[in-house]
Every structure is written in C-alpha cells, then in structure tokens.
Design a protein around this motif. Sequence first.
Motif, PDB file in Angstrom:
ATOM      1  N   ASN A   4      49.931  45.678  51.000  1.00  0.00           N
ATOM      2  CA  ASN A   4      48.977  45.764  49.895  1.00  0.00           C
ATOM      3  C   ASN A   4      48.116  44.514  49.793  1.00  0.00           C
ATOM      4  OD1 ASN A   4      49.730  48.316  49.137  1.00  0.00           O
ATOM      5  ND2 ASN A   4      51.123  47.650  47.494  1.00  0.00           N
ATOM      6  N   SER A   8      44.106  44.345  50.203  1.00  0.00           N
ATOM      7  CA  SER A   8      43.282  43.756  49.152  1.00  0.00           C
ATOM      8  C   SER A   8      42.395  42.650  49.720  1.00  0.00           C
ATOM      9  CB  SER A   8      44.183  43.193  48.048  1.00  0.00           C
ATOM     10  OG  SER A   8      43.420  42.541  47.060  1.00  0.00           O
ATOM     11  N   ARG A  88      34.788  46.721  31.418  1.00  0.00           N
ATOM     12  CA  ARG A  88      35.195  47.766  32.359  1.00  0.00           C
ATOM     13  C   ARG A  88      34.402  49.066  32.153  1.00  0.00           C
ATOM     14  NH1 ARG A  88      39.908  48.765  35.446  1.00  0.00           N
ATOM     15  NH2 ARG A  88      40.833  46.785  34.778  1.00  0.00           N
ATOM     16  N   GLN A 113      39.318  41.911  37.300  1.00  0.00           N
ATOM     17  CA  GLN A 113      40.250  42.881  37.850  1.00  0.00           C
ATOM     18  C   GLN A 113      39.556  44.215  38.110  1.00  0.00           C
ATOM     19  OE1 GLN A 113      43.411  42.355  38.879  1.00  0.00           O
ATOM     20  NE2 GLN A 113      43.353  44.469  39.651  1.00  0.00           N
ATOM     21  N   ALA A 114      38.696  44.632  37.187  1.00  0.00           N
ATOM     22  CA  ALA A 114      37.952  45.872  37.382  1.00  0.00           C
ATOM     23  C   ALA A 114      37.062  45.776  38.619  1.00  0.00           C
ATOM     24  CB  ALA A 114      37.108  46.176  36.147  1.00  0.00           C
ATOM     25  N   GLU A 117      39.001  46.466  41.696  1.00  0.00           N
ATOM     26  CA  GLU A 117      39.335  47.874  41.861  1.00  0.00           C
ATOM     27  C   GLU A 117      38.127  48.729  42.236  1.00  0.00           C
ATOM     28  OE1 GLU A 117      40.934  48.731  38.029  1.00  0.00           O
ATOM     29  OE2 GLU A 117      42.639  47.354  38.276  1.00  0.00           O
ATOM     30  N   SER A 118      36.941  48.218  41.980  1.00  0.00           N
ATOM     31  CA  SER A 118      35.718  48.979  42.251  1.00  0.00           C
ATOM     32  C   SER A 118      35.411  49.018  43.746  1.00  0.00           C
ATOM     33  CB  SER A 118      34.539  48.353  41.501  1.00  0.00           C
ATOM     34  OG  SER A 118      33.329  48.971  41.854  1.00  0.00           O
ATOM     35  N   ASP A 119      34.715  50.059  44.157  1.00  0.00           N
ATOM     36  CA  ASP A 119      34.333  50.188  45.561  1.00  0.00           C
ATOM     37  C   ASP A 119      33.069  49.414  45.901  1.00  0.00           C
ATOM     38  OD1 ASP A 119      36.479  51.848  46.192  1.00  0.00           O
ATOM     39  OD2 ASP A 119      35.377  53.665  45.655  1.00  0.00           O
TER      40      ASP A 119
END
Length: 223
Positions: A4, A8, A88, A113-114, A117-119
């Motif tokens: 992981n 990341s 977010r 953090q958002a 997680e975003s592409d």
Amino acid sequence: MTNNDTLSHSRMAAKIEQIDRICARARIMPVITIAREEDILPLADALAAGGLTVLEVTLRSRYGLAAIRLLRELRPELCVGAGTVLDRRMLAAAVEAGAQFIVTPGSTAELLQAGLESDIPMLPGTGSASDIMLGYGLGYRRFKLFPAEICGGAAALKAFGGPFADVRFCPTGGVSPDNLQRYMAQPNVMCVGGTWMLDSQWIKDGDWAQVERASAEALRLLG
C-alpha cells in the motif's frame, strides 16, 4: 515498505509529474473569478490567444463550476483547473465538473488527505514552513505560495530552498509585471499565478483585445 505504501508513493510521484507538466506549460497561470456567465468563453479565448492556455478557475463565484464544465466541453485544448478549493466537498464538486488539477489557498489535514485520495493532482497552498511540512509528510512536493508577496516574496522562496530542497512552488498573490522576472528567477519556482491580465474594467467592457495583449506582454517578459 508495504504494498500500500509503494502504491501510494507511486501515485503521488505520478501526480507530481502531472503538476510539473502543467506548470511547465503554463509559466503564467491566470487566476480567474467569473462574474458573468457570458464572459466564460470570450475571456478564455482571449487568454489563450495571448498564450495562456492553463487556467485556474476559482470557485469564489457561483459560475466557477459551470465555467469548468463549459471549458472542458467546448475548449478541450485548454488545461482547466479549479482554484479556491477549501474542503473535501468543494474538491469533489470540482472533480465532478471536470477540473484537471486542484489549487487550494491553504492546507488542512482533511484537504491534504482528500488530495491524496483524488485521481487528479493538487497544488496545496502554503504560507509557512509549518504548512510545507504538513504536506511534505504526506508526500506533497509542489505547493502554491499564497499570498506570495505578503509571505515574503522571492526572499521567502530563496529561504525555503534551504530546508526544502526538493520542493517547488507556484507563487500567487501580488505577482505583477514588475516582479514577475524576480519570481521566475528563483530555482524553486515552476510558474506563477496572477490576475493582472484580468483587469475588471476590461472584462466588464468586453475588451478582450486588452486581455490578450496583457497576456502576451507578460509572456514576452519571460523571454
């Protein structure tokens, strides 16, 4: 390092490459706040005619998301990002609208953090070493220095270059033709953001030729 962690790290490295490509293309990134829906296309066309094809459309007005959608649909040759993303929810709305990158005025743990997680890549705002370290710990290496002049301008960027040797910035806020070259001369500056080519009177009058002229003149200053 776990699988992981490796994934990341790989995703963040890819996003950093994307930001680098976007900023290399931009050199100067106009920071746009749309006051009237009918201005969206002619304003973008004037900026592009002047050589500015990477646009940061802020979410400061109710037309921000609509502008991003329209430009992504009708001006696919442009690179369109969302600015003034504060949380977010706004990030999700910008991604849904088709934004190709995200710019924030500051940094919070939730927003950083958002962004992970975003592409799509995010350029988080910073005004201090502490903010940089907050993002740095999560893998961010590219930041928006805002408001640049108030935060110390070129002198601050030079100072940040010591402890943060692998970090690069897009200074925004107080950047103008008078100090543009001084900012771009800093080795840790990849592009600048500005609004001086977006004079409110020109836009109110529909003087798109003046917007185009100011954009082209700014790029000429960079050689």
